[in-house]
Design an enzyme around this catalytic site. Structure first.
Site, PDB file in Angstrom:
ATOM      1  N   TYR A   1      58.669  64.239  83.018  1.00 43.46           N
ATOM      2  CA  TYR A   1      58.784  63.649  84.353  1.00 43.46           C
ATOM      3  C   TYR A   1      59.915  62.621  84.403  1.00 43.46           C
ATOM      4  CZ  TYR A   1      57.110  61.425  88.696  1.00 43.46           C
ATOM      5  OH  TYR A   1      57.002  60.914  89.973  1.00 43.46           O
TER       6      TYR A   1
ATOM      7  N   LYS B   1      63.244  62.798  86.761  1.00 42.53           N
ATOM      8  CA  LYS B   1      63.486  61.786  87.780  1.00 42.53           C
ATOM      9  C   LYS B   1      64.797  61.026  87.561  1.00 42.53           C
ATOM     10  CE  LYS B   1      60.000  62.456  90.478  1.00 42.53           C
ATOM     11  NZ  LYS B   1      60.226  62.968  91.860  1.00 42.53           N
TER      12      LYS B   1
END
Length: 305
Positions: free
Chosen positions: A165, A169
């Site tokens: 993640y 991001k």
């Protein structure tokens, strides 16, 4: 009084629940027609349910707004293209893309599977690429448009158990920077927002010890609707001069992040050796390491207050 998005058409991915839903509702209240994209998958990306997207659309229409549900997966290029096609076919144009769709497959780094890695990258990063790519020809032709990408402090600062993640991001920030530079000549802008809000993406945070319970209660006070005003602003003509920036929202606080920049440099005319780096360079640089960590912890702590 007309809203700031009167006459605009906005596509919001992951708009069936949480932050995406609040963004879609506010954009509609500000006058935009909204394509509400959400395949209704579980937090890890499994399954599918038309209910969340259709519920958001129903609420917008009931309030007198215009909206259309799209159930495509942003990870599929053809599906992502239908989001933009629905905007143009149903409402005549596309003015802003909000890349909010995301999934989580959290696990400590050394236990992360290839599937855990690729599934999160495919939705959180490649999905934003797919939707943005589909909107770009329209933005170029009309010489206007706004990309708003949802990044995370997990990428900007880092987080335990979120290597996939975090990579997605932070990669999204780099994508946004490059889009901003590439598209500025056509009056198209690209910005990032890192939200702090209580949603199903944060509901999995452990709350067993007193300290953990206190942290969760602070997070619950940061409702998803607090994120929406900044996004609506960035989608509007009032933000035409705001480009290539990184923002964060925590309850009633809006933060502007600096971009990576040189903090310190040293030159050795005869060149560096491994030994001279250890003996001369690192002692000088370590003070800068400590200052950077101290500033981050003070200005933007991991646990918001």
């Amino acid at each position: 009084m007309a809203g700031m998005l009167e006459g605009k058409v906005v596509a919001v991915t992951g708009a069936g629940r949480g932050i995406g839903r609040e963004v879609a509702l506010l954009c509609a209240r500000e006058g935009a027609a909204v394509v509400v994209n959400d395949p209704g998958v579980a937090q890890a990306g499994d399954g599918g349910d038309a209910g969340p997207a259709e519920a958001t659309v129903a609420d917008i229409v009931a309030a007198g707004g215009r909206a259309w549900a799209n159930l495509a997966s942003v990870a599929d290029p053809a599906g992502a293209a239908t989001i933009i096609e629905d905007a143009v076919q149903r409402f005549g144009r596309i003015d802003a893309v909000v890349n909010n769709a995301g999934i989580l497959r959290d696990t400590i780094w050394h236990k992360m599977s290839y599937e855990d890695w690729t599934s999160v990258i495919d939705v959180n990063l490649t999905g934003a690429f797919n939707v943005s790519k589909a909107a770009t020809p329209y933005f170029r032709e009309q010489e206007s448009g706004s990309f708003i990408h949802f990044t995370s402090t997990s990428g900007l600062i880092g987080n335990v158990g979120q290597a996939n993640y975090s990579a997605a991001k932070l990669g999204l920030v780099a994508l946004s920077h490059s889009i901003a530079l590439d598209m500025a000549r056509w009056g198209v802008r690209s910005n990032c927002v890192a939200p702090f809000a209580w949603s199903r993406m944060t509901a999995s945070i452990p709350a067993e010890t007193p300290a953990q319970k206190e942290r969760v209660e602070r997070l619950k006070a940061m409702s998803a609707d607090k994120i929406a005003p900044l996004v609506a602003f960035l989608a509007s003509d009032a933000a035409k001069d705001v480009n290539n920036q990184i923002f964060s929202v925590r309850k009633n606080e809006i933060v502007l992040f600096s971009k990576p920049r040189p903090a310190r440099s040293m030159v050795k005319l005869e060149g560096w050796t491994p030994a001279s780096i250890a003996e001369e360079l690192m002692p000088a640089f370590r003070a800068s390491f400590a200052r950077a960590d101290e500033v981050t912890a003070h200005v933007f702590p991991y646990d918001p207050v």
